[in-house]
Scaffold this motif. Structure first.
Motif, PDB file in Angstrom:
ATOM      1  N   HIS A 145     -10.168  16.673  -0.040  1.00  0.00           N
ATOM      2  CA  HIS A 145     -10.782  16.125   1.176  1.00  0.00           C
ATOM      3  C   HIS A 145     -12.297  16.282   1.062  1.00  0.00           C
ATOM      4  N   PRO A 146     -12.933  15.479   0.215  1.00  0.00           N
ATOM      5  CA  PRO A 146     -14.372  15.683  -0.063  1.00  0.00           C
ATOM      6  C   PRO A 146     -15.300  15.211   1.046  1.00  0.00           C
ATOM      7  N   ASP A 147     -14.872  14.265   1.875  1.00  0.00           N
ATOM      8  CA  ASP A 147     -15.761  13.687   2.886  1.00  0.00           C
ATOM      9  C   ASP A 147     -15.722  14.540   4.153  1.00  0.00           C
ATOM     10  N   ARG A 148     -16.912  14.972   4.593  1.00  0.00           N
ATOM     11  CA  ARG A 148     -16.998  15.823   5.777  1.00  0.00           C
ATOM     12  C   ARG A 148     -18.100  15.318   6.695  1.00  0.00           C
ATOM     13  N   VAL A 149     -17.869  15.453   7.988  1.00  0.00           N
ATOM     14  CA  VAL A 149     -18.845  15.124   9.011  1.00  0.00           C
ATOM     15  C   VAL A 149     -19.030  16.365   9.879  1.00  0.00           C
ATOM     16  N   ASP A 150     -20.243  16.911   9.880  1.00  0.00           N
ATOM     17  CA  ASP A 150     -20.536  18.161  10.601  1.00  0.00           C
ATOM     18  C   ASP A 150     -19.611  19.285  10.141  1.00  0.00           C
ATOM     19  N   GLY A 151     -19.317  19.305   8.843  1.00  0.00           N
ATOM     20  CA  GLY A 151     -18.488  20.363   8.284  1.00  0.00           C
ATOM     21  C   GLY A 151     -17.001  20.187   8.484  1.00  0.00           C
ATOM     22  N   VAL A 152     -16.564  19.081   9.072  1.00  0.00           N
ATOM     23  CA  VAL A 152     -15.147  18.848   9.353  1.00  0.00           C
ATOM     24  C   VAL A 152     -14.661  17.682   8.505  1.00  0.00           C
ATOM     25  N   ALA A 153     -13.570  17.884   7.779  1.00  0.00           N
ATOM     26  CA  ALA A 153     -12.952  16.829   6.978  1.00  0.00           C
ATOM     27  C   ALA A 153     -11.903  16.133   7.833  1.00  0.00           C
ATOM     28  N   GLU A 154     -12.226  14.947   8.316  1.00  0.00           N
ATOM     29  CA  GLU A 154     -11.301  14.228   9.192  1.00  0.00           C
ATOM     30  C   GLU A 154     -10.009  13.856   8.475  1.00  0.00           C
ATOM     31  N   SER A 155     -10.086  13.632   7.170  1.00  0.00           N
ATOM     32  CA  SER A 155      -8.856  13.324   6.442  1.00  0.00           C
ATOM     33  C   SER A 155      -7.888  14.501   6.470  1.00  0.00           C
ATOM     34  N   PHE A 156      -8.423  15.722   6.398  1.00  0.00           N
ATOM     35  CA  PHE A 156      -7.560  16.897   6.466  1.00  0.00           C
ATOM     36  C   PHE A 156      -6.992  17.082   7.875  1.00  0.00           C
ATOM     37  N   GLU A 157      -7.810  16.817   8.902  1.00  0.00           N
ATOM     38  CA  GLU A 157      -7.300  16.908  10.268  1.00  0.00           C
ATOM     39  C   GLU A 157      -6.174  15.897  10.488  1.00  0.00           C
ATOM     40  N   SER A 158      -6.311  14.696   9.932  1.00  0.00           N
ATOM     41  CA  SER A 158      -5.255  13.689  10.056  1.00  0.00           C
ATOM     42  C   SER A 158      -4.000  14.129   9.320  1.00  0.00           C
ATOM     43  N   ALA A 159      -4.165  14.759   8.154  1.00  0.00           N
ATOM     44  CA  ALA A 159      -3.012  15.252   7.410  1.00  0.00           C
ATOM     45  C   ALA A 159      -2.284  16.344   8.189  1.00  0.00           C
ATOM     46  N   CYS A 160      -3.039  17.203   8.875  1.00  0.00           N
ATOM     47  CA  CYS A 160      -2.414  18.242   9.705  1.00  0.00           C
ATOM     48  C   CYS A 160      -1.629  17.613  10.858  1.00  0.00           C
ATOM     49  N   GLU A 161      -2.176  16.548  11.463  1.00  0.00           N
ATOM     50  CA  GLU A 161      -1.460  15.856  12.532  1.00  0.00           C
ATOM     51  C   GLU A 161      -0.172  15.233  12.006  1.00  0.00           C
ATOM     52  N   ALA A 162      -0.230  14.653  10.815  1.00  0.00           N
ATOM     53  CA  ALA A 162       0.975  14.068  10.232  1.00  0.00           C
ATOM     54  C   ALA A 162       2.015  15.144   9.950  1.00  0.00           C
ATOM     55  N   ALA A 163       1.586  16.296   9.421  1.00  0.00           N
ATOM     56  CA  ALA A 163       2.526  17.382   9.158  1.00  0.00           C
ATOM     57  C   ALA A 163       3.172  17.877  10.445  1.00  0.00           C
ATOM     58  N   ALA A 164       2.373  18.036  11.494  1.00  0.00           N
ATOM     59  CA  ALA A 164       2.927  18.475  12.779  1.00  0.00           C
ATOM     60  C   ALA A 164       3.918  17.456  13.326  1.00  0.00           C
ATOM     61  N   SER A 165       3.642  16.171  13.126  1.00  0.00           N
ATOM     62  CA  SER A 165       4.538  15.128  13.624  1.00  0.00           C
ATOM     63  C   SER A 165       5.870  15.162  12.889  1.00  0.00           C
ATOM     64  N   VAL A 166       5.839  15.331  11.563  1.00  0.00           N
ATOM     65  CA  VAL A 166       7.080  15.390  10.786  1.00  0.00           C
ATOM     66  C   VAL A 166       7.879  16.639  11.154  1.00  0.00           C
ATOM     67  N   LEU A 167       7.207  17.779  11.293  1.00  0.00           N
ATOM     68  CA  LEU A 167       7.905  19.012  11.674  1.00  0.00           C
ATOM     69  C   LEU A 167       8.590  18.861  13.026  1.00  0.00           C
ATOM     70  N   THR A 168       7.873  18.299  13.985  1.00  0.00           N
ATOM     71  CA  THR A 168       8.443  18.142  15.324  1.00  0.00           C
ATOM     72  C   THR A 168       9.619  17.182  15.316  1.00  0.00           C
ATOM     73  N   ALA A 169       9.503  16.081  14.572  1.00  0.00           N
ATOM     74  CA  ALA A 169      10.605  15.124  14.503  1.00  0.00           C
ATOM     75  C   ALA A 169      11.827  15.746  13.846  1.00  0.00           C
ATOM     76  N   ALA A 170      11.631  16.536  12.796  1.00  0.00           N
ATOM     77  CA  ALA A 170      12.758  17.185  12.131  1.00  0.00           C
ATOM     78  C   ALA A 170      13.420  18.206  13.043  1.00  0.00           C
ATOM     79  N   PHE A 171      12.618  18.962  13.764  1.00  0.00           N
ATOM     80  CA  PHE A 171      13.189  19.941  14.690  1.00  0.00           C
ATOM     81  C   PHE A 171      13.956  19.258  15.816  1.00  0.00           C
ATOM     82  N   ARG A 172      13.448  18.127  16.263  1.00  0.00           N
ATOM     83  CA  ARG A 172      14.146  17.388  17.320  1.00  0.00           C
ATOM     84  C   ARG A 172      15.539  16.950  16.875  1.00  0.00           C
ATOM     85  N   GLU A 173      15.689  16.633  15.596  1.00  0.00           N
ATOM     86  CA  GLU A 173      16.975  16.203  15.060  1.00  0.00           C
ATOM     87  C   GLU A 173      17.777  17.351  14.473  1.00  0.00           C
ATOM     88  N   ASP A 174      17.335  18.600  14.699  1.00  0.00           N
ATOM     89  CA  ASP A 174      18.030  19.786  14.193  1.00  0.00           C
ATOM     90  C   ASP A 174      18.170  19.771  12.678  1.00  0.00           C
TER      91      ASP A 174
END
Length: 399
Positions: free
Chosen positions: A237-266
């Motif tokens: 994640h080389p691109d950063r704005v004010d020290g924050v890598a938005e690509s990494f933040e988006s990847a974290c959101e995607a991971a949280a979404s997959v985890l939540t969907a999997a938990f919802r389906e047991d």
């Protein structure tokens, strides 16, 4: 404890006056020097008096999604018995300093202050401790003390609803998806006998050797299991704005979404990081091998979502070592790899997992140009952010 510039000046004046008074036998100078020195001593005594304060704080709530409101309520009680407290107090909230008025707080009384906790960024926001500063009336000495503990507020990544959930390469024998990992198909290990175990599962040869009953533990290998691998390397994640890598933040959101969907389906789900984390709120690491935590009991019970809030970019770790572990352990049958534009060069390592995982999907975030179709023989989802990933995810057909 620190002496202010005024206090230092008065202390120097006291030394000079006393020295001149003794040297030239001037009692007036001695009197002035003694008064100046006494003023500094009295200031130290006044500032050193420790007020008896009891500090309680409560976050409402202590776990929120990014952008949701969170409030910290701070209660300060004067536990002293003799005098009222008039102090200068500040509370630390992440990178901010919040003033807390403690004016004429009578013995046994308390004061309550509430303020908003910043949740605009994913992470763990430490709140506290309360810092109380005491000064003498002349401003000669200042002393700061801390009261209470620091309370973390967990700011989780945003969760985007996912309609499609991978069900793995196999199903349980009765045709339904089952999240219970133990079954009666394949031998896994031996364990001690507990009341209620069936005697037909006792392994008599081992029991005779160890001197106590041992039973066979079986697993159902047909059950689906999802593995989420989050690439938290700084080079991915080389691109950063004010020290924050938005690509990494988006990847974290995607991971949280997959985890939540999997938990919802047991469905059993495992969260892994490419690079091991330090002692920043993320438990259990093994350098070079990532980390894992199964979402047993829910993703909101201090587990994977908290780890996603605390994870950060690091320069350690390689994708090749994480892939080697995935190939060796075969933790599931569906693998979801989430990386940034800098991780596309390593997709060849992920492509080698095709024999160990029946379904391998790669999410690439923040890339300027789309990933070439069929890169390394994988299903690649190019997304600008977490919301775009959720929309593309529901269109994936290769599970």
């Amino acid at each position: 404890m620190g002496i202010t510039a005024r206090g230092i000046g008065l202390l120097v004046a006291a030394v000079l006056l006393l020295g001149a008074g003794f040297r030239f036998a001037y009692p007036e100078l001695l009197l002035l020097g003694a008064a100046a020195g006494a003023a500094v001593v009295i200031a130290v005594v006044i500032a050193a008096q420790r007020p008896r304060l009891v500090v309680r704080r409560q976050a409402d709530p202590d776990r929120v999604a990014r952008g949701e409101p969170a409030t910290m309520t701070l209660t300060v009680r004067n536990a002293g018995r003799l005098r009222a407290a008039s102090l200068l107090a500040t509370d630390r909230c992440g990178d901010r300093v919040v003033p807390v008025p403690v004016l004429r707080l009578r013995p046994g009384a308390d004061t309550t202050v509430s303020y908003d906790v910043p949740t605009s960024r994913r992470g763990v926001v430490p709140v506290g401790p309360l810092r109380v500063t005491r000064r003498d009336p002349l401003g000669l000495v200042v002393l700061a003390r801390s009261y209470g503990d620091s309370v973390p507020v967990w700011v989780h990544p945003r969760i985007h609803p996912l309609s499609a959930v991978p069900t793995g390469a196999g199903r349980s024998l009765d045709g339904r998806i089952d999240a219970v990992p133990h079954g009666s198909i394949t031998f896994d290990s031996l364990r001690e006998y507990v009341v209620g175990d069936e005697l037909r599962r006792v392994h008599w040869r081992t029991s005779a050797r160890v001197g106590e009953l041992m039973v066979r533990e079986n697993v159902d290998t047909s059950l689906p299991r999802i593995v989420v691998l989050l690439d938290n390397r700084a080079v991915a994640h080389p691109d950063r704005v004010d020290g924050v890598a938005e690509s990494f933040e988006s990847a974290c959101e995607a991971a949280a979404s997959v985890l939540t969907a999997a938990f919802r389906e047991d469905l059993p789900v495992v969260l892994l990081f490419v690079a091991a984390q330090g002692a920043s709120g993320v438990p259990g690491e093994s350098p070079g091998q990532g980390e894992s935590a199964e979402s047993a009991g829910g993703v909101d019970s201090g587990g994977p979502l908290d780890r996603l809030a605390a994870v950060s970019l690091t320069g350690a770790g390689t994708l090749a070592s994480a892939v080697a572990r995935l190939r060796r352990d075969r933790l599931g049958d569906t693998l979801v790899v989430l990386t940034g534009p800098g991780g596309r060069e390593d997709l060849g390592h992920v492509g080698a997992l095709g024999g160990a995982y029946r379904s391998v999907v790669v999410g690439v975030f923040g890339a300027v140009e789309p990933t070439p179709p069929g890169a390394a023989g994988l299903v690649v989802v190019d997304s600008a952010d977490g919301a775009a990933f959720a929309a593309e995810w529901d269109g994936v057909r290769r599970w």
